[in-house]
Design an enzyme around this catalytic site. Structure first.
Site, PDB file in Angstrom:
ATOM      1  N   VAL A  73      71.205  55.271  46.460  1.00 46.98           N
ATOM      2  CA  VAL A  73      69.830  55.682  46.766  1.00 46.98           C
ATOM      3  C   VAL A  73      68.963  55.232  45.590  1.00 46.98           C
ATOM      4  O   VAL A  73      69.384  55.286  44.427  1.00 46.98           O
ATOM      5  CB  VAL A  73      69.767  57.225  46.945  1.00 46.98           C
ATOM      6  CG1 VAL A  73      68.331  57.721  46.991  1.00 46.98           C
ATOM      7  CG2 VAL A  73      70.526  57.640  48.202  1.00 46.98           C
ATOM      8  N   GLU A 103      86.497  55.284  47.588  1.00 48.90           N
ATOM      9  CA  GLU A 103      86.884  55.423  46.182  1.00 48.90           C
ATOM     10  C   GLU A 103      85.627  55.762  45.394  1.00 48.90           C
ATOM     11  O   GLU A 103      84.558  55.226  45.671  1.00 48.90           O
ATOM     12  CB  GLU A 103      87.448  54.119  45.591  1.00 48.90           C
ATOM     13  CG  GLU A 103      88.851  53.789  46.009  1.00 48.90           C
ATOM     14  CD  GLU A 103      88.866  52.909  47.240  1.00 48.90           C
ATOM     15  OE1 GLU A 103      87.830  52.263  47.507  1.00 48.90           O
ATOM     16  OE2 GLU A 103      89.883  52.884  47.953  1.00 48.90           O
ATOM     17  N   TYR A 115      80.282  64.011  48.146  1.00 51.36           N
ATOM     18  CA  TYR A 115      81.385  63.795  49.080  1.00 51.36           C
ATOM     19  C   TYR A 115      82.163  65.091  49.351  1.00 51.36           C
ATOM     20  O   TYR A 115      82.537  65.370  50.485  1.00 51.36           O
ATOM     21  CB  TYR A 115      82.326  62.710  48.547  1.00 51.36           C
ATOM     22  CG  TYR A 115      81.647  61.372  48.318  1.00 51.36           C
ATOM     23  CD1 TYR A 115      80.721  60.875  49.233  1.00 51.36           C
ATOM     24  CD2 TYR A 115      81.917  60.598  47.190  1.00 51.36           C
ATOM     25  CE1 TYR A 115      80.088  59.655  49.030  1.00 51.36           C
ATOM     26  CE2 TYR A 115      81.290  59.376  46.982  1.00 51.36           C
ATOM     27  CZ  TYR A 115      80.374  58.909  47.903  1.00 51.36           C
ATOM     28  OH  TYR A 115      79.748  57.707  47.702  1.00 51.36           O
TER      29      TYR A 115
HETATM   30  C1  LIG Z   1      75.446  59.425  44.798  1.00 47.44           C
HETATM   31  C2  LIG Z   1      74.041  59.242  45.371  1.00 47.44           C
HETATM   32  C3  LIG Z   1      74.109  58.240  46.515  1.00 47.44           C
HETATM   33  C4  LIG Z   1      73.565  60.601  45.913  1.00 47.44           C
HETATM   34  O1  LIG Z   1      72.318  60.401  46.563  1.00 47.44           O
HETATM   35  P1  LIG Z   1      71.154  61.482  46.440  1.00 47.44           P
HETATM   36  O2  LIG Z   1      70.123  61.136  47.442  1.00 47.44           O
HETATM   37  O3  LIG Z   1      70.732  61.609  45.041  1.00 47.44           O
HETATM   38  O4  LIG Z   1      71.946  62.807  46.865  1.00 47.44           O
HETATM   39  P2  LIG Z   1      71.338  64.097  47.571  1.00 47.44           P
HETATM   40  O5  LIG Z   1      70.010  64.411  46.990  1.00 47.44           O
HETATM   41  O6  LIG Z   1      71.418  63.949  49.036  1.00 47.44           O
HETATM   42  O7  LIG Z   1      72.346  65.204  47.100  1.00 47.44           O
HETATM   43  C5  LIG Z   1      73.447  65.547  47.897  1.00 47.44           C
HETATM   44  C6  LIG Z   1      74.387  66.399  47.083  1.00 47.44           C
HETATM   45  O8  LIG Z   1      74.933  65.618  46.040  1.00 47.44           O
HETATM   46  C7  LIG Z   1      74.992  66.379  44.840  1.00 47.44           C
HETATM   47  N1  LIG Z   1      74.216  65.708  43.804  1.00 47.44           N
HETATM   48  C8  LIG Z   1      73.371  64.683  43.982  1.00 47.44           C
HETATM   49  N2  LIG Z   1      72.877  64.290  42.777  1.00 47.44           N
HETATM   50  C9  LIG Z   1      73.440  65.079  41.864  1.00 47.44           C
HETATM   51  C10 LIG Z   1      73.368  65.146  40.451  1.00 47.44           C
HETATM   52  N3  LIG Z   1      72.606  64.296  39.744  1.00 47.44           N
HETATM   53  N4  LIG Z   1      74.104  66.065  39.811  1.00 47.44           N
HETATM   54  C11 LIG Z   1      74.893  66.913  40.520  1.00 47.44           C
HETATM   55  N5  LIG Z   1      75.017  66.881  41.854  1.00 47.44           N
HETATM   56  C12 LIG Z   1      74.299  65.992  42.522  1.00 47.44           C
HETATM   57  C13 LIG Z   1      74.483  67.728  45.157  1.00 47.44           C
HETATM   58  O9  LIG Z   1      75.636  68.520  45.406  1.00 47.44           O
HETATM   59  C14 LIG Z   1      73.717  67.578  46.423  1.00 47.44           C
HETATM   60  O10 LIG Z   1      73.898  68.628  47.297  1.00 47.44           O
HETATM   61  P3  LIG Z   1      72.976  69.940  47.250  1.00 47.44           P
HETATM   62  O11 LIG Z   1      71.561  69.453  47.384  1.00 47.44           O
HETATM   63  O12 LIG Z   1      73.473  70.709  48.422  1.00 47.44           O
HETATM   64  O13 LIG Z   1      73.283  70.548  45.934  1.00 47.44           O
HETATM   65  C15 LIG Z   1      73.026  58.786  44.287  1.00 47.44           C
HETATM   66  O14 LIG Z   1      73.111  59.683  43.193  1.00 47.44           O
HETATM   67  C16 LIG Z   1      73.243  57.369  43.796  1.00 47.44           C
HETATM   68  O15 LIG Z   1      72.732  56.411  44.373  1.00 47.44           O
HETATM   69  N6  LIG Z   1      73.990  57.231  42.688  1.00 47.44           N
HETATM   70  C17 LIG Z   1      74.228  55.918  42.080  1.00 47.44           C
HETATM   71  C18 LIG Z   1      75.133  55.072  42.935  1.00 47.44           C
HETATM   72  C19 LIG Z   1      76.473  55.745  43.174  1.00 47.44           C
HETATM   73  O16 LIG Z   1      77.048  56.361  42.305  1.00 47.44           O
HETATM   74  N7  LIG Z   1      76.964  55.600  44.424  1.00 47.44           N
HETATM   75  C20 LIG Z   1      78.215  56.168  44.838  1.00 47.44           C
HETATM   76  C21 LIG Z   1      79.318  55.215  44.535  1.00 47.44           C
HETATM   77  S1  LIG Z   1      80.875  55.878  45.101  1.00 47.44           S
END
Ligand SMILES: CC(C)(COP(=O)(O)OP(=O)(O)OC[C@H]1O[C@@H](n2cnc3c(N)ncnc32)[C@H](O)[C@@H]1OP(=O)(O)O)[C@@H](O)C(=O)NCCC(=O)NCCS
Length: 143
Positions: A73, A103, A115
């Site tokens: 995102v 993974e 996840y």
């Molecule tokens: C992982 C990623 C896709 C999550 O997307 P996001 O839009 O930020 O996530 P959301 O806002 O929908 O959050 C969903 C849940 O994830 C968790 N979460 C998201 N960001 C978090 C953070 N910085 N710290 C802790 N928990 C987090 C929370 O549990 C949240 O659930 P909740 O709102 O019920 O507490 C995003 O952080 C990202 O793009 N990260 C970099 C790329 C990456 O790591 N991709 C995954 C590779 S396997």
């Protein structure tokens, strides 16, 4: 927010997000292009705001399984529920009788939490799986 199947014209924006979240370990233009064009066993879901594409998840299909191979995102829009929405859409659309696999880096707590909250369970560790030497946690969700 609108979720849809990717188009080849999404490549530049996906690459921009990919580089901003993964820096040195980002997928190349060619790798992303393959995911968007080799449709036989692959699919990419993207999510649009009113303005532009803000996230994506890339899938590969095998017999009775779907592998989530990449997901991100836009950094300026993280922690707003976009990743969760995309993941739920992905899970709602996997073929009947298929399991979902992925993974994730052992230290990637935001992704791991996302996840786990969606119902994935840890099934194994792949030591030194990533080019920087970090371990991968393999996770699975049986529908
Ligand atoms: C992982 C990623 C896709 C999550 O997307 P996001 O839009 O930020 O996530 P959301 O806002 O929908 O959050 C969903 C849940 O994830 C968790 N979460 C998201 N960001 C978090 C953070 N910085 N710290 C802790 N928990 C987090 C929370 O549990 C949240 O659930 P909740 O709102 O019920 O507490 C995003 O952080 C990202 O793009 N990260 C970099 C790329 C990456 O790591 N991709 C995954 C590779 S396997």
């Amino acid at each position: 927010m609108n979720i849809r199947a990717s188009e080849e014209t999404d490549l530049a924006r996906i690459l921009q997000i990919e580089n901003s979240v993964f820096q040195n370990s980002a997928w190349t233009r060619a790798m992303i292009s393959d995911e968007l064009t080799l449709n036989v066993d692959r699919k990419t879901w993207v999510i649009d705001s009113n303005i532009e594409l803000v996230g994506y998840c890339m899938l590969r299909y095998g017999p009775n399984e779907v592998h989530l191979v990449n997901m991100a995102v836009d950094p300026s829009l993280q922690k707003m529920g976009i990743g969760k929405k995309l993941l739920i859409h992905f899970l709602d659309n996997i073929p009947k009788d298929s399991s979902a696999y992925l993974e994730v880096k052992r230290g990637n707590f935001p992704a791991i939490k996302l996840y786990l909250n969606a119902g994935f369970k840890d099934i194994s560790i792949r030591e030194g799986y990533y080019p920087d030497g970090e371990d991968a946690i393999v996770m699975c969700l049986n529908k």
